[in-house]
Design an enzyme around this catalytic site. Structure first.
Site, PDB file in Angstrom:
ATOM      1  N   HIS A  18      33.648  33.887  50.381  1.00  0.00           N
ATOM      2  CA  HIS A  18      34.434  34.279  49.246  1.00  0.00           C
ATOM      3  C   HIS A  18      33.803  35.548  49.324  1.00  0.00           C
ATOM      4  O   HIS A  18      32.574  35.677  48.720  1.00  0.00           O
ATOM      5  CB  HIS A  18      34.275  33.399  48.011  1.00  0.00           C
ATOM      6  N   LYS A 163      44.656  38.756  42.920  1.00  0.00           N
ATOM      7  CA  LYS A 163      43.604  39.244  43.246  1.00  0.00           C
ATOM      8  C   LYS A 163      42.872  40.011  43.883  1.00  0.00           C
ATOM      9  O   LYS A 163      42.940  38.700  44.705  1.00  0.00           O
ATOM     10  CB  LYS A 163      42.356  38.572  41.938  1.00  0.00           C
ATOM     11  N   LYS A 165      39.648  41.980  45.919  1.00  0.00           N
ATOM     12  CA  LYS A 165      38.532  42.178  44.971  1.00  0.00           C
ATOM     13  C   LYS A 165      38.472  42.964  46.943  1.00  0.00           C
ATOM     14  O   LYS A 165      38.345  43.059  47.859  1.00  0.00           O
ATOM     15  CB  LYS A 165      37.202  41.133  46.013  1.00  0.00           C
ATOM     16  N   ASP A 193      39.660  44.337  41.737  1.00  0.00           N
ATOM     17  CA  ASP A 193      38.573  43.985  41.716  1.00  0.00           C
ATOM     18  C   ASP A 193      38.378  45.497  42.070  1.00  0.00           C
ATOM     19  O   ASP A 193      37.026  44.371  43.788  1.00  0.00           O
ATOM     20  CB  ASP A 193      38.343  42.610  41.286  1.00  0.00           C
ATOM     21  N   GLU A 219      40.443  46.586  37.863  1.00  0.00           N
ATOM     22  CA  GLU A 219      39.172  46.130  37.675  1.00  0.00           C
ATOM     23  C   GLU A 219      37.335  46.594  37.710  1.00  0.00           C
ATOM     24  O   GLU A 219      37.311  47.027  39.389  1.00  0.00           O
ATOM     25  CB  GLU A 219      39.246  44.588  37.818  1.00  0.00           C
ATOM     26  N   ASP A 244      35.326  44.982  32.907  1.00  0.00           N
ATOM     27  CA  ASP A 244      34.281  43.928  33.039  1.00  0.00           C
ATOM     28  C   ASP A 244      33.008  43.313  32.866  1.00  0.00           C
ATOM     29  O   ASP A 244      32.364  42.906  31.891  1.00  0.00           O
ATOM     30  CB  ASP A 244      35.364  43.402  34.596  1.00  0.00           C
ATOM     31  N   LYS A 268      34.587  36.553  29.321  1.00  0.00           N
ATOM     32  CA  LYS A 268      33.989  36.079  30.769  1.00  0.00           C
ATOM     33  C   LYS A 268      32.640  34.686  29.306  1.00  0.00           C
ATOM     34  O   LYS A 268      31.980  35.534  28.705  1.00  0.00           O
ATOM     35  CB  LYS A 268      32.911  35.948  31.739  1.00  0.00           C
ATOM     36  N   GLU A 322      42.246  34.113  35.147  1.00  0.00           N
ATOM     37  CA  GLU A 322      41.892  33.921  36.479  1.00  0.00           C
ATOM     38  C   GLU A 322      41.376  32.287  36.769  1.00  0.00           C
ATOM     39  O   GLU A 322      39.871  32.622  37.827  1.00  0.00           O
ATOM     40  CB  GLU A 322      41.094  34.830  37.380  1.00  0.00           C
TER      41      GLU A 322
END
Length: 379
Positions: A18, A163, A165, A193, A219, A244, A268, A322
């Site tokens: 990831h 989404k 990255k 993001d 984001e 964020d 979050k 998410e």
């Protein structure tokens, strides 16, 4: 009365690499807090972070050390009679440590809910939705892999919001990657993001291209330290700009909302400092006319269930969530996995968090991790 507070580090491999702008993850270390009371109740909380210390200033090991050294002795000595009093006590004596506080509060609310036979959502404001749509992050780093992964997700009715990255490659390469995916998935909503990777000038250039390409949400394009740039970008572009990392705790969120620095807040629970703090941020955003998005620290199922309870109480959740963390892990720590279906997650309805943790499995994994860590140090 609280009888015991245990903090466990449970490393679980991810189903694939990831990639973020700041790190590459191959496993996720779940930080789990297990609280037991004298009258036979138990509660679980989670304080999972992303990528060790590369993302935020708390890490799995610092959270465990701080809970064991400062939080647990204080709570066991003072024996607060409610979750609210416990959190007030911790905030009075312990500075910062939002992730650790979140895990403790989650476990205490789990116990309170079980004792009252109510879901946590009803203790923190009351739910207005029983199901939340869940986005999936495409972060393999390869365009073709990402496209086929996304198409598979849509086919299996697992996700239809994606989404991406970006931020670790040259802007032109990143944008080409994003737009290729958007073209391959014209009916899906695509969020980008940047994880704070761009300067304001880079963001001006990058967002212009993304907006033209039909991207729906951008984001945290610039550093969390540069609120003014975030505000300028928000005013300059039509595409929604989401804050964020900069949102953090309610105080920060209040200042951002008062100054209209973003169109959307990603909330979050760990970053907010707990479930009630995350609810407060949601209420503030709502009052300021800012849209909401349910974020994740890639928590496992415990933190994800807790987040789902919070997001189920938000007056509006137009940018969805998410909460895919558990789906990224190769193992589950629950007896019965969370209920993902039809592009979303059904918010648990049982008492407390509404989940049953497989404590034998959790303690077994935690023990194994301690043994392998000590053998690595001695070799």
């Amino acid at each position: 009365m609280i009888r015991s507070i245990n903090t466990l580090l449970v490393p679980i491999p991810t189903i694939r690499e990831h990639k973020l702008a700041c790190t590459v993850m191959r496993e996720q270390v779940l930080v789990l807090v297990h609280i037991q009371t004298e009258d036979g109740f138990e509660g679980w909380g989670e304080a999972t972070t992303i990528g060790g210390l590369s993302y935020a200033e708390e890490s799995p090991h610092s959270i465990q050390t701080n809970i064991d050294t400062y939080f647990a002795p204080l709570l066991l000595k003072e024996q607060p009679t409610s979750t609210a009093k416990a959190m007030q006590l911790l905030n009075l004596h312990i500075n910062g440590n939002r992730f650790a506080k979140c895990a403790i509060e989650t476990a205490l609310l789990d116990i309170e809910g079980k004792r009252l036979n109510l879901p946590v959502s009803e203790l923190i404001g009351g739910r207005v939705r029983d199901r939340i749509e869940v986005a999936w992050t495409l972060a393999s780093g390869n365009t073709e892999t990402d496209i086929s992964e996304a198409k598979q997700m849509v086919e299996q009715k697992r996700h239809r919001i994606f989404k991406l990255k970006i931020g670790s490659n040259p802007i032109i390469d990143d944008i080409a990657h994003v737009l290729a995916i958007k073209q391959a998935l014209p009916d899906c909503r695509i969020t980008v993001d940047v994880n704070q990777a761009w300067t304001e000038l880079e963001a001006m250039k990058g967002i212009a291209l993304l907006q033209t390409g039909g991207i729906d949400l951008i984001e945290q394009p610039v550093s969390m330290r540069n609120k003014a740039a975030l505000k300028r970008l928000k005013e300059h572009f039509d595409v929604a700009i989401m804050a964020d990392e900069v949102v953090q705790d309610p105080q920060n969120a209040f200042l951002l909302a008062a100054d209209h620095c973003a169109d959307v807040f990603a909330v979050k629970i760990n970053q907010a400092g707990g479930l009630k703090a995350a609810c407060l941020i949601g209420q503030m955003a709502h009052l300021a006319g800012i849209e909401l998005y349910g974020g994740t620290m890639l928590e496992g199922p415990i933190g994800t269930a807790a987040s789902a309870h919070v997001f189920s109480t938000y007056p509006s959740l137009n940018f969805d969530t998410e909460l895919f963390g558990p789906l990224l892990l190769t193992e589950d720590v629950l007896v019965q996995p969370l209920d993902y279906q039809n592009f979303g997650l059904n918010v648990p309805t049982g008492a407390g968090l509404g989940i049953e943790v497989d404590s034998d499995k959790v303690y077994h994994y935690a023990k194994k991790a301690v043994i392998s860590a000590s053998s690595t140090h001695h070799s």
